[in-house]
Design an enzyme around this catalytic site. Structure first.
Site, mmCIF file in Angstrom:
data_model
loop_
_atom_site.group_PDB
_atom_site.id
_atom_site.type_symbol
_atom_site.label_atom_id
_atom_site.label_comp_id
_atom_site.label_asym_id
_atom_site.label_seq_id
_atom_site.Cartn_x
_atom_site.Cartn_y
_atom_site.Cartn_z
ATOM 1 N N PRO A 157 -2.171 -21.872 27.599
ATOM 2 C CA PRO A 157 -3.442 -22.226 27.013
ATOM 3 C C PRO A 157 -3.856 -21.341 25.857
ATOM 4 C CG PRO A 157 -3.734 -21.066 29.095
ATOM 5 C CD PRO A 157 -2.357 -20.848 28.638
ATOM 6 N N GLU A 158 -4.338 -21.967 24.794
ATOM 7 C CA GLU A 158 -4.971 -21.248 23.693
ATOM 8 C C GLU A 158 -6.462 -21.569 23.769
ATOM 9 O OE1 GLU A 158 -2.766 -21.742 20.000
ATOM 10 O OE2 GLU A 158 -1.011 -22.388 21.114
#
Length: 274
Positions: free
Chosen positions: A2-3
DNA sequence: CGGGCGGCCTGGAGGC
DNA sequence: TGCCTCCAGGCCGCCC
């Protein structure tokens, strides 16, 4: 995995469903994370506590509890949160469960165990070793073209590595660094200090635009990203270069290339990024 | 001392 | 089918 857009997507789905709920118990079945988990500390801090808010700083989720404490959660590469009814089947590698009043539970699963979770007081958070060095949020007012020019002035490193440096700006990971630079028509290998103010302005705007667009799309699901309700993201169909080596650029038709920078894959179009 | 790189883990994909 | 290598959305610590 995840960013910023994925973590923000998880934050929003969490916020809708757990604020106001009370944690009745905390079950830990795996403590071997990069920083080992202390089950007793977690249980003492969480049991009987009401959840009053869900925030995000960088790629960390902050679950605020009534009182002074905050549960800090990082999804690492493969971490996932699921809100589910107690007793239903759960994913492999479900390491921690927060039992909530009303019969639901929040499950944290993470096959690779690069994630982390710990409890700290809100007051201690800014001084916590994981937080002290963090740079600015890309949607804060202070994230400006001048800020980027200033931070990049003395650095000869490639602009892609610069954008991924959390001491400079947080939340931009490997997918969105490549995507933002494609949008800005800037080659990822360009030295930061060689970027003119005009081109830096374009990089700055592109970072914000790509992140905002990905948040609106609920993040990118390449294999397994899901929000806490199990919904996949929709930004993957809008990726212009990431994981598209050998395919045609939608803007100019040239073939997308993959290179390696600082040990990470970078994707760009040699036709329209200079 | 800035920053590249290896390592941390597991699992999926692809080659043979 | 199995076994190997490579790769993965993040981050830290080592070391040049």
């Amino acid at each position: 995995m995840p960013e910023l857009p994925e973590v923000e997507t998880v934050r929003r789905s969490l916020e809708r469903r757990i604020v106001g709920r009370t944690v009745t118990d905390c079950i830990v079945r795996e403590t071997r994370f990069r920083t080992p988990l202390d089950p007793a500390a977690l249980q003492v801090a969480l049991r009987g506590r009401r959840i009053v808010g869900v925030e995000r700083r960088s790629k960390y989720l902050l679950i605020a509890l009534a009182g002074e404490d905050v549960l800090v959660l990082h999804l690492g590469m493969s971490g996932r949160l699921d809100l589910a009814r107690r007793g239903t089947a759960f994913l492999p590698h479900t390491h921690v469960q927060l039992e909530l009043d009303g019969g639901d539970e929040l499950r944290f699963s993470d096959p690779r165990r690069f994630g982390m979770l710990f409890v700290t007081s809100r007051a201690a958070l800014p001084a916590h070793p994981r937080f002290t060095g963090l740079g600015i949020e890309p949607f804060d007012r202070g994230f400006t073209v001048d800020y980027l020019l200033d931070r990049g002035r003395s650095s000869r490193r490639p602009v892609k590595n610069f954008l991924m440096d959390a001491r400079v700006v947080v939340g931009v990971g490997n997918i969105y660094a490549s995507e933002a630079l494609h949008r800005a028509r800037v080659r990822p290998s360009t030295s930061v200090r060689r970027l003119s103010p005009q081109r830096m302005r374009c990089v700055h705007a592109s970072v914000r635009a790509v992140l905002a667009s990905a948040v609106r799309a609920g993040g990118t699901t390449l294999q397994d990203f899901r929000d806490t309700d199990g919904h996949a993201g929709r930004f993957q169909v809008r990726l212009r270069v990431y994981d598209r080596a050998g395919e045609a650029c939608h803007r100019c038709g040239r073939t997308i290339r993959r290179i390696v920078q600082a040990g990470r894959s970078t994707f760009y179009c040699p036709g329209c990024q200079h």
